[in-house]
Design a protein around this motif. Structure first.
Motif, PDB file in Angstrom:
ATOM      1  N   LYS A 108      49.316 -78.472   5.733  1.00 21.12           N
ATOM      2  CA  LYS A 108      47.950 -77.973   5.892  1.00 21.12           C
ATOM      3  C   LYS A 108      47.582 -77.876   7.363  1.00 21.12           C
ATOM      4  CE  LYS A 108      43.520 -78.528   3.515  1.00 21.12           C
ATOM      5  NZ  LYS A 108      42.827 -79.314   2.468  1.00 21.12           N
ATOM      6  N   GLY A 109      48.147 -78.771   8.164  1.00 20.19           N
ATOM      7  CA  GLY A 109      47.871 -78.793   9.600  1.00 20.19           C
ATOM      8  C   GLY A 109      48.049 -80.198  10.137  1.00 20.19           C
ATOM      9  N   TYR A 110      47.788 -80.357  11.436  1.00 21.63           N
ATOM     10  CA  TYR A 110      47.851 -81.677  12.056  1.00 21.63           C
ATOM     11  C   TYR A 110      46.487 -82.357  11.971  1.00 21.63           C
ATOM     12  CZ  TYR A 110      52.317 -80.266  14.152  1.00 21.63           C
ATOM     13  OH  TYR A 110      53.606 -79.858  14.349  1.00 21.63           O
ATOM     14  N   TYR A 111      46.497 -83.626  11.633  1.00 26.92           N
ATOM     15  CA  TYR A 111      45.253 -84.370  11.462  1.00 26.92           C
ATOM     16  C   TYR A 111      44.483 -84.467  12.780  1.00 26.92           C
ATOM     17  CZ  TYR A 111      42.070 -88.089   9.927  1.00 26.92           C
ATOM     18  OH  TYR A 111      40.951 -88.831   9.615  1.00 26.92           O
ATOM     19  N   LYS A 112      43.270 -83.943  12.761  1.00 26.12           N
ATOM     20  CA  LYS A 112      42.349 -83.976  13.902  1.00 26.12           C
ATOM     21  C   LYS A 112      42.906 -83.254  15.136  1.00 26.12           C
ATOM     22  CE  LYS A 112      41.592 -88.486  14.088  1.00 26.12           C
ATOM     23  NZ  LYS A 112      40.978 -89.837  14.279  1.00 26.12           N
ATOM     24  N   MET A 113      43.809 -82.298  14.898  1.00 21.60           N
ATOM     25  CA  MET A 113      44.388 -81.536  16.014  1.00 21.60           C
ATOM     26  C   MET A 113      44.387 -80.041  15.691  1.00 21.60           C
ATOM     27  SD  MET A 113      47.618 -83.831  17.319  1.00 21.60           S
ATOM     28  CE  MET A 113      47.356 -85.408  18.149  1.00 21.60           C
ATOM     29  N   PRO A 114      43.219 -79.409  15.636  1.00 21.66           N
ATOM     30  CA  PRO A 114      43.151 -77.986  15.269  1.00 21.66           C
ATOM     31  C   PRO A 114      43.863 -77.065  16.255  1.00 21.66           C
ATOM     32  CG  PRO A 114      41.024 -78.782  16.077  1.00 21.66           C
ATOM     33  CD  PRO A 114      41.881 -79.984  15.877  1.00 21.66           C
ATOM     34  N   GLU A 115      43.855 -77.430  17.557  1.00 20.26           N
ATOM     35  CA  GLU A 115      44.512 -76.572  18.539  1.00 20.26           C
ATOM     36  C   GLU A 115      46.023 -76.577  18.329  1.00 20.26           C
ATOM     37  OE1 GLU A 115      42.470 -79.045  19.331  1.00 20.26           O
ATOM     38  OE2 GLU A 115      40.648 -78.058  20.103  1.00 20.26           O
ATOM     39  N   ASP A 116      46.589 -77.770  18.116  1.00 14.76           N
ATOM     40  CA  ASP A 116      48.030 -77.866  17.866  1.00 14.76           C
ATOM     41  C   ASP A 116      48.408 -77.151  16.569  1.00 14.76           C
ATOM     42  OD1 ASP A 116      49.423 -80.140  19.783  1.00 14.76           O
ATOM     43  OD2 ASP A 116      47.274 -80.441  19.536  1.00 14.76           O
ATOM     44  N   THR A 117      47.529 -77.260  15.575  1.00 10.26           N
ATOM     45  CA  THR A 117      47.775 -76.579  14.307  1.00 10.26           C
ATOM     46  C   THR A 117      47.828 -75.067  14.500  1.00 10.26           C
ATOM     47  OG1 THR A 117      46.661 -78.335  13.054  1.00 10.26           O
ATOM     48  CG2 THR A 117      46.904 -76.203  11.969  1.00 10.26           C
ATOM     49  N   ALA A 118      46.889 -74.538  15.299  1.00 11.29           N
ATOM     50  CA  ALA A 118      46.834 -73.093  15.532  1.00 11.29           C
ATOM     51  C   ALA A 118      48.069 -72.583  16.264  1.00 11.29           C
ATOM     52  CB  ALA A 118      45.575 -72.750  16.326  1.00 11.29           C
ATOM     53  N   VAL A 119      48.642 -73.416  17.125  1.00 11.18           N
ATOM     54  CA  VAL A 119      49.851 -73.032  17.857  1.00 11.18           C
ATOM     55  C   VAL A 119      51.070 -73.060  16.935  1.00 11.18           C
ATOM     56  CG1 VAL A 119      51.464 -73.753  19.672  1.00 11.18           C
ATOM     57  CG2 VAL A 119      48.999 -73.762  20.109  1.00 11.18           C
ATOM     58  N   THR A 120      51.106 -74.032  16.024  1.00  8.53           N
ATOM     59  CA  THR A 120      52.280 -74.234  15.177  1.00  8.53           C
ATOM     60  C   THR A 120      52.295 -73.337  13.954  1.00  8.53           C
ATOM     61  OG1 THR A 120      52.338 -76.548  15.892  1.00  8.53           O
ATOM     62  CG2 THR A 120      53.619 -75.992  13.932  1.00  8.53           C
ATOM     63  N   ILE A 121      51.117 -73.080  13.359  1.00 10.73           N
ATOM     64  CA  ILE A 121      51.038 -72.213  12.179  1.00 10.73           C
ATOM     65  C   ILE A 121      50.303 -70.935  12.548  1.00 10.73           C
ATOM     66  CG2 ILE A 121      50.233 -71.991   9.797  1.00 10.73           C
ATOM     67  CD1 ILE A 121      50.400 -74.999   9.530  1.00 10.73           C
ATOM     68  N   ARG A 122      51.020 -69.823  12.479  1.00 10.22           N
ATOM     69  CA  ARG A 122      50.443 -68.531  12.844  1.00 10.22           C
ATOM     70  C   ARG A 122      50.703 -67.520  11.739  1.00 10.22           C
ATOM     71  NH1 ARG A 122      53.559 -67.971  18.354  1.00 10.22           N
ATOM     72  NH2 ARG A 122      54.254 -70.136  18.123  1.00 10.22           N
ATOM     73  N   ASP A 123      49.649 -66.937  11.240  1.00  6.30           N
ATOM     74  CA  ASP A 123      49.745 -65.940  10.161  1.00  6.30           C
ATOM     75  C   ASP A 123      50.524 -66.479   8.965  1.00  6.30           C
ATOM     76  OD1 ASP A 123      48.368 -64.017  11.702  1.00  6.30           O
ATOM     77  OD2 ASP A 123      50.226 -63.467  12.731  1.00  6.30           O
ATOM     78  N   GLY A 124      50.336 -67.772   8.682  1.00 10.37           N
ATOM     79  CA  GLY A 124      50.978 -68.389   7.531  1.00 10.37           C
ATOM     80  C   GLY A 124      52.395 -68.859   7.776  1.00 10.37           C
ATOM     81  N   TRP A 125      52.929 -68.610   8.968  1.00 12.65           N
ATOM     82  CA  TRP A 125      54.287 -69.018   9.310  1.00 12.65           C
ATOM     83  C   TRP A 125      54.278 -70.280  10.167  1.00 12.65           C
ATOM     84  CZ3 TRP A 125      58.741 -66.810   7.460  1.00 12.65           C
ATOM     85  CH2 TRP A 125      58.608 -65.568   6.826  1.00 12.65           C
ATOM     86  N   LEU A 126      55.157 -71.204   9.847  1.00 11.35           N
ATOM     87  CA  LEU A 126      55.332 -72.427  10.616  1.00 11.35           C
ATOM     88  C   LEU A 126      56.406 -72.190  11.674  1.00 11.35           C
ATOM     89  CD1 LEU A 126      55.009 -75.539  11.077  1.00 11.35           C
ATOM     90  CD2 LEU A 126      56.774 -75.835   9.326  1.00 11.35           C
ATOM     91  N   TYR A 127      56.020 -72.319  12.934  1.00  7.17           N
ATOM     92  CA  TYR A 127      56.961 -72.153  14.037  1.00  7.17           C
ATOM     93  C   TYR A 127      57.620 -73.499  14.326  1.00  7.17           C
ATOM     94  CZ  TYR A 127      55.510 -67.365  14.949  1.00  7.17           C
ATOM     95  OH  TYR A 127      55.291 -66.017  14.838  1.00  7.17           O
ATOM     96  N   THR A 128      58.932 -73.578  14.063  1.00 10.72           N
ATOM     97  CA  THR A 128      59.622 -74.868  14.112  1.00 10.72           C
ATOM     98  C   THR A 128      59.964 -75.327  15.523  1.00 10.72           C
ATOM     99  OG1 THR A 128      61.871 -73.963  13.998  1.00 10.72           O
ATOM    100  CG2 THR A 128      60.698 -74.286  11.905  1.00 10.72           C
ATOM    101  N   GLY A 129      60.053 -74.402  16.483  1.00 10.18           N
ATOM    102  CA  GLY A 129      60.485 -74.771  17.823  1.00 10.18           C
ATOM    103  C   GLY A 129      61.989 -74.888  17.948  1.00 10.18           C
ATOM    104  N   ASP A 130      62.723 -74.658  16.860  1.00  9.76           N
ATOM    105  CA  ASP A 130      64.186 -74.727  16.883  1.00  9.76           C
ATOM    106  C   ASP A 130      64.772 -73.325  17.052  1.00  9.76           C
ATOM    107  OD1 ASP A 130      64.671 -77.463  16.629  1.00  9.76           O
ATOM    108  OD2 ASP A 130      64.341 -77.394  14.477  1.00  9.76           O
ATOM    109  N   LEU A 131      65.788 -73.232  17.875  1.00 12.42           N
ATOM    110  CA  LEU A 131      66.487 -71.973  18.068  1.00 12.42           C
ATOM    111  C   LEU A 131      67.576 -71.835  17.009  1.00 12.42           C
ATOM    112  CD1 LEU A 131      66.856 -71.952  21.955  1.00 12.42           C
ATOM    113  CD2 LEU A 131      65.122 -70.811  20.543  1.00 12.42           C
ATOM    114  N   ALA A 132      67.661 -70.657  16.431  1.00 14.45           N
ATOM    115  CA  ALA A 132      68.604 -70.452  15.328  1.00 14.45           C
ATOM    116  C   ALA A 132      69.087 -69.008  15.309  1.00 14.45           C
ATOM    117  CB  ALA A 132      67.938 -70.807  14.003  1.00 14.45           C
TER     118      ALA A 132
END
Length: 519
Positions: free
Chosen positions: A377-401
């Protein structure tokens, strides 16, 4: 449907079937479900309500299983915490997580006594008695001195076996998993009832876990890998879990001989220890139909050596806390590719994108992103971090693949600068923040170095203003403020650290130096 409801359903269908074995004692599904219901009711009688936060400071045991499912049945939000964390680390999570109740082993009573004055919002400490605690002289009669304590057995005994619990919505937060962030402070990934149930079901279906399976549960239950793959998925499918309090090759082989397990889940380090165990007889593991690896990249040489010695399929997968966690696994009905994390599990999409979020061609490297009912759903009490990590319904993992032409994914590099010690994530900034608090430390940089047993270890480069400061001084300092697996294995003093033109410390230069020196 949710985890609690499914457990209740399984308990009706398979009432007399063993749900788990622990210390060679079994409990049926009916007994487990009954204990879960009574614990949920007991919590309510203590004043716990739907939506309240409950922390679990527990190792692998029935206490964890009953506490987890009991809290979920009441609609509380569960925060599992590694019980070997330091007081500073535990205190941060309890405060940031707005915890109302702590369920902990009696061995942690001294810690609770020390910390409770700084945690006024924690209203109750529920204490789970252990043989080790009793041998150590831990006395639950301290209740008269520390009135916030309640024995676990008392909470269960006061519970109503007919307790039904409130209605739960699938989008209600069920568990908050704290995962270290690049800022050095842990972030709480909020997983809903839907996230956890769907990932347990989809993972279990993908791995064909059924009521005939016996799963060795030796991974830490507070870790998301175990939580879904070796705890929730088996129980949701009527399997029996073999709870191992602490991993050791000797105990794994003993459990295998006695209970004939069919599934084992572990991190690469565990497989290496099993492979190197001199008394390990391949015949002891002949009942296994599947071994599952995750938490860190599995070296291809280790995978092949393990399979050749024990004649068992070893399937590597991928996941992260924010995805509940599983997104990929090597398939069981199609060719397994060593070095690959496999294909997307059912109902989950993975793709590789460039910096603009555009999917890259097959074979090209980019960032792995994930979409599905398992995404937090997101990070607890961290809306800015949530917005960076989840964009348009996609979770950005930060892992290169990269992805091949048959839709198999390969992790090319781990999250930037992250160190994986025995399957546990250690972020350099987290260790650096601790060392920067030392009065004699001017600058510090932390990198990961190869370790033959743990995969990686932590190494620190330090610039000090005190020529008398020693490695021993800093090792002792770190041991007071960091969990054991985060403590550096080596500390090197330098006159200065490499920097770019803007003054930013170049960890990558130190990392490259480590790689070059190891050749």
């Amino acid at each position: 449907m949710n985890l609690s409801d499914q457990l209740h359903h399984i308990a009706k269908v398979l009432a007399s079937k063993p749900a788990y074995y622990f210390m060679d004692q079994s409990s049926t599904y009916a007994e487990l479900d009954g204990a879960v219901t009574k614990f949920a009711s007991g919590l309510e009688k203590l004043g716990v309500k739907k939506g309240d936060h409950i922390a679990l400071l527990l190792g692998n045991s029935p206490y964890f299983v009953i506490s987890l499912y009991g809290a979920l049945r009441l609609g509380a939000k569960v925060i599992p915490i590694n019980p070997i964390y330091t007081p500073d680390e535990i205190g941060y999570i309890l405060k940031n997580g707005d915890v109302k109740v702590v369920v902990a082993l009696d061995l942690l009573l001294p810690l609770a006594e020390k910390m409770h004055h700084n945690l006024p919002d924690v209203e109750q400490y529920i204490v789970c008695e252990t043989p080790q605690g009793q041998q150590a002289g831990t006395d639950v009669t301290i209740l008269s001195v520390f009135p916030k304590l309640k024995p676990f057995t008392e909470v269960v005994a006061t519970g109503d076996p007919s307790f039904a619990g409130p209605d739960l919505q699938e989008e209600d937060v069920a568990v908050i998993l704290y995962t270290s962030g690049t800022t050095g402070k842990p972030k709480g990934a909020m997983l809903t009832h839907k996230n956890l149930y769907r990932n347990a079901k989809d993972s279990g279906d993908y791995l064909r876990i059924n009521e005939d399976d016996r799963v060795i549960t030796t991974l830490p239950m507070f870790h998301v890998f175990c939580l879904t793959v070796a705890l929730n998925a088996p129980l949701m499918n009527g399997a029996t879990i073999l709870i191992d309090p602490k991993f050791s090759p000797k105990e794994i082989f003993r459990l295998a001989r006695k209970y004939q397990p069919t599934v084992f889940a572990g991190v690469p380090t565990m497989y290496n220890f099993l492979l190197q165990y001199e008394e390990g007889n391949p015949d002891d593991l002949k009942s296994l139909r599947l071994c599952i690896s995750g938490g860190a990249s599995m070296p291809v040489a280790l995978l092949k050596s393990f399979e050749n010695k024990f004649n068992v399929l070893l399937s590597e997968g991928y996941g992260l806390s924010e995805a509940s966690p599983v997104t990929c696994f090597n398939p069981l009905d199609r060719p397994r590719k060593p070095g690959s994390i496999g294909q997307s599990i059912m109902n989950v999409e993975n793709k590789v994108v460039n910096e603009l979020g555009e999917e890259v061609p097959v074979g090209e490297v980019g960032e792995l992103i994930v979409r599905g009912p398992n995404v937090m759903k997101g990070y607890y009490k961290m809306p800015e971090d949530t917005a960076v990590t989840i964009r348009d319904g996609w979770l950005y993992t930060g892992d290169l693949a990269r992805m091949d032409e048959e839709d198999y994914f390969y992790i090319v590099d781990r999250k930037k600068d992250m160190i994986l010690v025995g399957g546990y994530n250690v972020y350099p900034r987290e260790v650096e923040e601790v060392l920067y608090n030392h009065p004699d430390v001017v600058e510090v940089a932390v990198v990961g170095i190869p370790d033959p047993n743990l995969g990686e270890a932590v190494k620190c480069y330090v610039v000090s203003k005190n020529q008398q400061l020693t490695e021993k001084d800093l090792f002792e300092y770190c041991s007071e403020h960091l969990a054991k697996y985060k403590i550096p294995s080596a500390i090197v003093f330098l006159e200065e650290l490499p920097k770019n033109t803007t003054g930013k410390i170049l960890r990558r230069a130190l990392k490259n130096q480590e790689v070059a020196s190891s050749r």
